[in-house]
Design a protein around this motif. Sequence first.
Motif, PDB file in Angstrom:
ATOM      1  N   MET A   1      -2.338  12.328   7.612  1.00 30.65           N
ATOM      2  CA  MET A   1      -3.210  11.169   7.437  1.00 30.65           C
ATOM      3  C   MET A   1      -3.317  10.429   8.760  1.00 30.65           C
ATOM      4  O   MET A   1      -2.338  10.202   9.443  1.00 30.65           O
ATOM      5  CB  MET A   1      -2.650  10.256   6.361  1.00 30.65           C
ATOM      6  N   SER A   2      -4.532  10.023   9.146  1.00 30.69           N
ATOM      7  CA  SER A   2      -4.743   9.418  10.455  1.00 30.69           C
ATOM      8  C   SER A   2      -4.661   7.915  10.441  1.00 30.69           C
ATOM      9  O   SER A   2      -4.707   7.280  11.478  1.00 30.69           O
ATOM     10  CB  SER A   2      -6.120   9.841  10.990  1.00 30.69           C
ATOM     11  N   ALA A   3      -4.600   7.307   9.287  1.00 31.74           N
ATOM     12  CA  ALA A   3      -4.625   5.850   9.234  1.00 31.74           C
ATOM     13  C   ALA A   3      -3.529   5.344   8.331  1.00 31.74           C
ATOM     14  O   ALA A   3      -3.279   5.876   7.264  1.00 31.74           O
ATOM     15  CB  ALA A   3      -5.980   5.362   8.743  1.00 31.74           C
ATOM     16  N   GLY A   4      -2.866   4.283   8.748  1.00 32.45           N
ATOM     17  CA  GLY A   4      -1.824   3.677   7.938  1.00 32.45           C
ATOM     18  C   GLY A   4      -2.381   2.626   7.021  1.00 32.45           C
ATOM     19  O   GLY A   4      -3.573   2.332   7.004  1.00 32.45           O
ATOM     20  N   GLN A   5      -1.475   2.022   6.268  1.00 31.85           N
ATOM     21  CA  GLN A   5      -1.906   1.069   5.269  1.00 31.85           C
ATOM     22  C   GLN A   5      -2.557  -0.155   5.884  1.00 31.85           C
ATOM     23  O   GLN A   5      -3.383  -0.804   5.253  1.00 31.85           O
ATOM     24  CB  GLN A   5      -0.705   0.654   4.416  1.00 31.85           C
ATOM     25  N   ASN A   6      -2.199  -0.506   7.108  1.00 33.99           N
ATOM     26  CA  ASN A   6      -2.727  -1.724   7.710  1.00 33.99           C
ATOM     27  C   ASN A   6      -4.030  -1.508   8.468  1.00 33.99           C
ATOM     28  O   ASN A   6      -4.557  -2.445   9.041  1.00 33.99           O
ATOM     29  CB  ASN A   6      -1.676  -2.331   8.643  1.00 33.99           C
ATOM     30  N   SER A   7      -4.527  -0.282   8.521  1.00 31.78           N
ATOM     31  CA  SER A   7      -5.717  -0.025   9.318  1.00 31.78           C
ATOM     32  C   SER A   7      -6.956   0.239   8.476  1.00 31.78           C
ATOM     33  O   SER A   7      -7.992   0.618   8.995  1.00 31.78           O
ATOM     34  CB  SER A   7      -5.474   1.159  10.258  1.00 31.78           C
ATOM     35  N   VAL A   8      -6.850   0.048   7.160  1.00 30.62           N
ATOM     36  CA  VAL A   8      -8.001   0.204   6.262  1.00 30.62           C
ATOM     37  C   VAL A   8      -8.222  -1.105   5.520  1.00 30.62           C
ATOM     38  O   VAL A   8      -7.279  -1.696   4.992  1.00 30.62           O
ATOM     39  CB  VAL A   8      -7.768   1.337   5.242  1.00 30.62           C
ATOM     40  N   ALA A   9      -9.460  -1.552   5.492  1.00 31.06           N
ATOM     41  CA  ALA A   9      -9.821  -2.734   4.713  1.00 31.06           C
ATOM     42  C   ALA A   9     -11.027  -2.401   3.856  1.00 31.06           C
ATOM     43  O   ALA A   9     -11.829  -1.523   4.188  1.00 31.06           O
ATOM     44  CB  ALA A   9     -10.124  -3.922   5.622  1.00 31.06           C
ATOM     45  N   VAL A  10     -11.144  -3.112   2.754  1.00 29.38           N
ATOM     46  CA  VAL A  10     -12.239  -2.905   1.810  1.00 29.38           C
ATOM     47  C   VAL A  10     -13.187  -4.093   1.896  1.00 29.38           C
ATOM     48  O   VAL A  10     -12.756  -5.249   1.926  1.00 29.38           O
ATOM     49  CB  VAL A  10     -11.709  -2.776   0.369  1.00 29.38           C
ATOM     50  N   VAL A  11     -14.485  -3.803   1.932  1.00 23.44           N
ATOM     51  CA  VAL A  11     -15.513  -4.839   1.868  1.00 23.44           C
ATOM     52  C   VAL A  11     -16.413  -4.519   0.687  1.00 23.44           C
ATOM     53  O   VAL A  11     -16.976  -3.421   0.598  1.00 23.44           O
ATOM     54  CB  VAL A  11     -16.348  -4.905   3.161  1.00 23.44           C
ATOM     55  N   THR A  12     -16.521  -5.459  -0.247  1.00 24.18           N
ATOM     56  CA  THR A  12     -17.427  -5.283  -1.378  1.00 24.18           C
ATOM     57  C   THR A  12     -18.333  -6.495  -1.487  1.00 24.18           C
ATOM     58  O   THR A  12     -17.933  -7.617  -1.145  1.00 24.18           O
ATOM     59  CB  THR A  12     -16.655  -5.042  -2.689  1.00 24.18           C
ATOM     60  N   ILE A  13     -19.557  -6.271  -1.933  1.00 22.19           N
ATOM     61  CA  ILE A  13     -20.580  -7.321  -1.979  1.00 22.19           C
ATOM     62  C   ILE A  13     -20.876  -7.627  -3.441  1.00 22.19           C
ATOM     63  O   ILE A  13     -21.129  -6.716  -4.244  1.00 22.19           O
ATOM     64  CB  ILE A  13     -21.860  -6.878  -1.240  1.00 22.19           C
ATOM     65  N   THR A  14     -20.842  -8.911  -3.784  1.00 23.04           N
ATOM     66  CA  THR A  14     -21.022  -9.282  -5.185  1.00 23.04           C
ATOM     67  C   THR A  14     -22.224 -10.194  -5.395  1.00 23.04           C
ATOM     68  O   THR A  14     -22.608 -10.977  -4.524  1.00 23.04           O
ATOM     69  CB  THR A  14     -19.772  -9.994  -5.725  1.00 23.04           C
ATOM     70  N   TYR A  15     -22.786 -10.055  -6.589  1.00 25.80           N
ATOM     71  CA  TYR A  15     -23.864 -10.932  -7.060  1.00 25.80           C
ATOM     72  C   TYR A  15     -23.756 -10.960  -8.579  1.00 25.80           C
ATOM     73  O   TYR A  15     -24.367 -10.152  -9.265  1.00 25.80           O
ATOM     74  CB  TYR A  15     -25.233 -10.416  -6.593  1.00 25.80           C
ATOM     75  N   SER A  16     -22.912 -11.847  -9.080  1.00 24.26           N
ATOM     76  CA  SER A  16     -22.592 -11.917 -10.507  1.00 24.26           C
ATOM     77  C   SER A  16     -22.213 -10.536 -11.053  1.00 24.26           C
ATOM     78  O   SER A  16     -22.906  -9.972 -11.909  1.00 24.26           O
ATOM     79  CB  SER A  16     -23.769 -12.512 -11.292  1.00 24.26           C
TER      80      SER A  16
END
Length: 286
Positions: A1-16
Amino acid sequence: MSAGQNSVAVVTITYSPGDTLEEFIESLQTEPEARGRIIVVDNGSTDGAPERAAAEHDSVTLIRSPGNVGYGRAANIGERSLEADIEWVLIANPDTQVTPGAIATLLEAAASHPEAGVLGPKILEPDGSVYPSARSLPSMRTGIGHAVLSGIWPTNPWTRAYQQRDVSSSDEVTAVGWLSGAFLLARRSAFDQIGGFDERFFMYFEDVDLGRRMYLKGWRNIFVPQATVVHIGGASTEKVADVMVRAHHRSAYQYIAKTHPGLVWKPVLAVVRVGLAVRAAFLTRG
């Protein structure tokens, strides 16, 4: 695995988003690589779901956009809020659910494909059928053929060439023209290099355009079918279906105009614009 736990972030967009946001966050709890940093960029929800998520989950940060700014601009806002050491950004609809191991599988594929700017999983419908999420970049001819005939002749050659359903249903890791923006793992350096999503697309075709610009900069869009997610459906958009149909057609024209600049294309674009407007009016009649 090339990425650790601290190098991935999630972005989600909400509208109700309703209950789908909580279900999305819960599905991420099986993914140690991506559960620790979740950015919810809200485009003006009135159902309280984003606020509840932020209050109930320490991993969730709520960012309020300046109104309903569209999917691409909101995703960019979320990405730009991240710390410098975040290497990978998972951009996803809140109405998707991750199956166990999907994020690790995408990261493993990324390690094997250093040319990957964006990676995407196999996307399943709630009934288990495969959504055609790995597609080719549409040419003028393919795009028009698909737009005109897909509703009355779903298996027409232009729609088949554009949707590439055989690729989305395959089990082979494949470079494709673009990947569905419903669930994307983006290499942050590549995403920043091309300036993120083109914010002129309010909704729809921002993912097509992202895939095209990744390719033009030498990056590749890699489909990884061993990773799977389920797309539950648009809790937000189904409430404003006619608005979304019109937005889709406006973005389709915008993409065609962007990829066909110059005076020589002006007459063709004028015809395309009228045709798309007529089609949108037909689909939203009554």
